[in-house]
Design a protein around this motif. Structure first.
Motif, PDB file in Angstrom:
ATOM      1  N   LYS A  51       0.859  -1.180   0.000  1.00 15.63           N
ATOM      2  CA  LYS A  51       0.000   0.000   0.000  1.00 15.63           C
ATOM      3  C   LYS A  51       0.898   1.232   0.000  1.00 15.63           C
ATOM      4  N   GLU A  74      -4.549   2.082  -1.646  1.00 17.03           N
ATOM      5  CA  GLU A  74      -5.233   0.841  -1.973  1.00 17.03           C
ATOM      6  C   GLU A  74      -4.247  -0.329  -1.960  1.00 17.03           C
ATOM      7  N   GLU A  75      -4.761  -1.515  -1.694  1.00 14.48           N
ATOM      8  CA  GLU A  75      -3.909  -2.703  -1.608  1.00 14.48           C
ATOM      9  C   GLU A  75      -3.643  -3.274  -2.994  1.00 14.48           C
TER      10      GLU A  75
END
Length: 322
Positions: free
Chosen positions: A276, A303-304
Motif C-alpha cells: 500500500k 489501496e492494496e
C-alpha cells in the motif's frame, strides 16, 4: 545541533592494513570515504562533523585517544569507517555495535547499514556485535562499518574507486539523516520549477538491488519466477510525505515506512506479497506483477496491490504519479 564524530580507521602507516598486493592501504579508503561523508553532511542544517584524528598526520593515533576525543567533545555518535580482511571468498558490508549496545544504538547502526547496502548494492553481511575498543570506550552511540574486503579482488576493485567511496558515504549519510531527522538546506532558488517525481528500487531474489527506476518503469522481473523481497521508494521535488506498508510472507503487514526506507526483508528469503502506498497531496499510482496471475489493475492512494493469504509473491512493480 547533532554532533557526529567520523573515525577513519587506522592511519596511513598502520602495519598490515593494506591490500595483499599492496595496491591500496586501508586508510586511503577510510579517509576518502570519511571526507565524502563530511562533505555530504555539510548540506544539512544543525549538524556538526568532527574527525577523531588529523587526517594528514602519519602518526598512528591510538584507539583510546580517538575515544577520549569523542567523549571530551560529547558528540552524539561515532561512525568508524573501515575496509575488511578475511578469506578470499568473503565479500560485502557488515556493521558492528558493542556487545552491550542499547536498542537505540542498534537502530542507528541498522539504518546506516541498510542505507549503505541500498546505495552500493553490496552483499549484506548484517549488523553484528563485537567488543571493539572504539565501540567499548566511547560514551555515546557508536558503530563500525566494514565497507568491503581488501582480500577479495572484486571488493578491492570497488574500494579503490572514488565512485564506490561516494556511494558508501551517501549510504552512511542517508542512515544518519533518517535516524536524526536532519533537514537538508534549501537549494538555491532558480527560475526552473521541477515537477514531483517518484524514484524506486527493488531487491530481487538471487539478484539483489536491481538499480533505480522512476516514473512508471518496471522494477523487478517477470517470467523468471523470482520474488521481490524489498523495495525503497522516495519522492523528489516535493515535500509530500510518503507512507508505505508491505505484507511479508509469514510476518504480515509491516509498520509504516517513509521516503527512502526499506520496505520488506533482505537475506531471509521472504516474499513481499502486497503493498500500500500513499502520499499527502499527491495522486500516487502503482501496480504489481503477481506470481501466476500477472499484472494487477492500477491502484492508488493507499489501496492494496497484491494478495494476502494466497502464498503468492510479488515479482515486479511499477509506480507513477497521476
Amino acid at each position: 545541533m547533532v554532533k557526529i564524530m567520523l573515525d577513519p580507521g587506522h592511519d596511513i602507516n598502520t602495519p598490515g592494513k593494506r591490500a595483499l598486493d599492496n595496491s591500496m592501504r586501508e586508510f586511503e579508503f577510510n579517509k576518502g570515504t570519511a571526507l565524502h561523508v563530511a562533505n555530504l553532511l555539510s548540506d544539512y542544517h544543525d549538524v556538526e562533523t568532527f574527525f577523531t584524528h588529523d587526517l594528514n598526520d602519519s602518526i598512528d593515533t591510538s584507539l583510546t585517544a580517538r575515544a577520549n576525543l569523542a567523549n571530551q567533545l560529547r558528540v552524539d555518535c561515532v561512525v568508524s569507517i573501515h575496509a575488511n580482511a578475511g578469506a578470499s571468498p568473503a565479500r560485502g558490508i557488515e556493521t558492528y555495535i558493542h556487545t552491550n549496545a542499547t536498542a537505540r544504538n542498534y537502530n542507528l547502526a541498522r539504518m546506516v547499514h541498510d542505507h549503505t547496502i541500498i546505495a552500493t548494492g553490496m552483499v549484506n553481511r548484517g549488523v553484528k556485535r563485537a567488543d571493539f575498543a572504539i565501540l567499548r570506550e566511547t560514551n555515546m552511540d557508536a558503530l563500525l562499518i566494514e565497507c568491503g574486503f581488501m582480500t577479495n579482488s572484486e571488493d578491492l576493485r570497488l574500494l579503490k574507486s572514488d565512485d564506490y567511496r561516494i556511494k558508501c558515504a551517501q549510504g552512511i549519510v542517508n542512515g544518519l539523516v533518517q535516524f536524526y531527522g536532519l533537514n537538508k538546506k534549501a537549494a538555491p532558488v532558480t527560475s526552473l520549477s521541477l515537477s514531483p517525481s517518484v524514484v524506486y528500487e527493488a531487491h530481487i531474489e538471487d539478484i539483489g538491488w536491481q538499480g533505480v527506476k522512476r516514473d512508471g518503469e518496471t522494477a523487478g522481473t517477470t517470467g523468471q519466477s523470482r520474488r521481490l523481497e524489498a523495495l525503497t521508494v522516495r519522492l523528489e521535488n516535493t515535500n509530500a510525505r510518503l507512507q508505505m506498508q508491505g505484507h511479508i510472507e509469514d510476518l504480515g503487514w509491516t509498520n509504516e515506512r517513509s521516503n527512502g526506507e526499506v520496505l520488506g526483508t533482505i537475506g531471509v528469503a521472504l516474499r513481499l506479497e502486497a503493498i500500500k502506498i500513499k502520499a499527502d497531496g499527491l495522486n500516487i499510482m502503482y501496480r504489481v506483477h503477481i506470481e501466476n496471475v500477472g499484472w494487477t489493475d492500477w491502484k492508488e492512494n493507499g489501496e492494496e496491490a497484491g494478495t494476502t493469504g494466497q502464498a503468492k509473491r510479488i515479482e515486479a512493480i511499477e509506480i507513477k504519479l497521476g
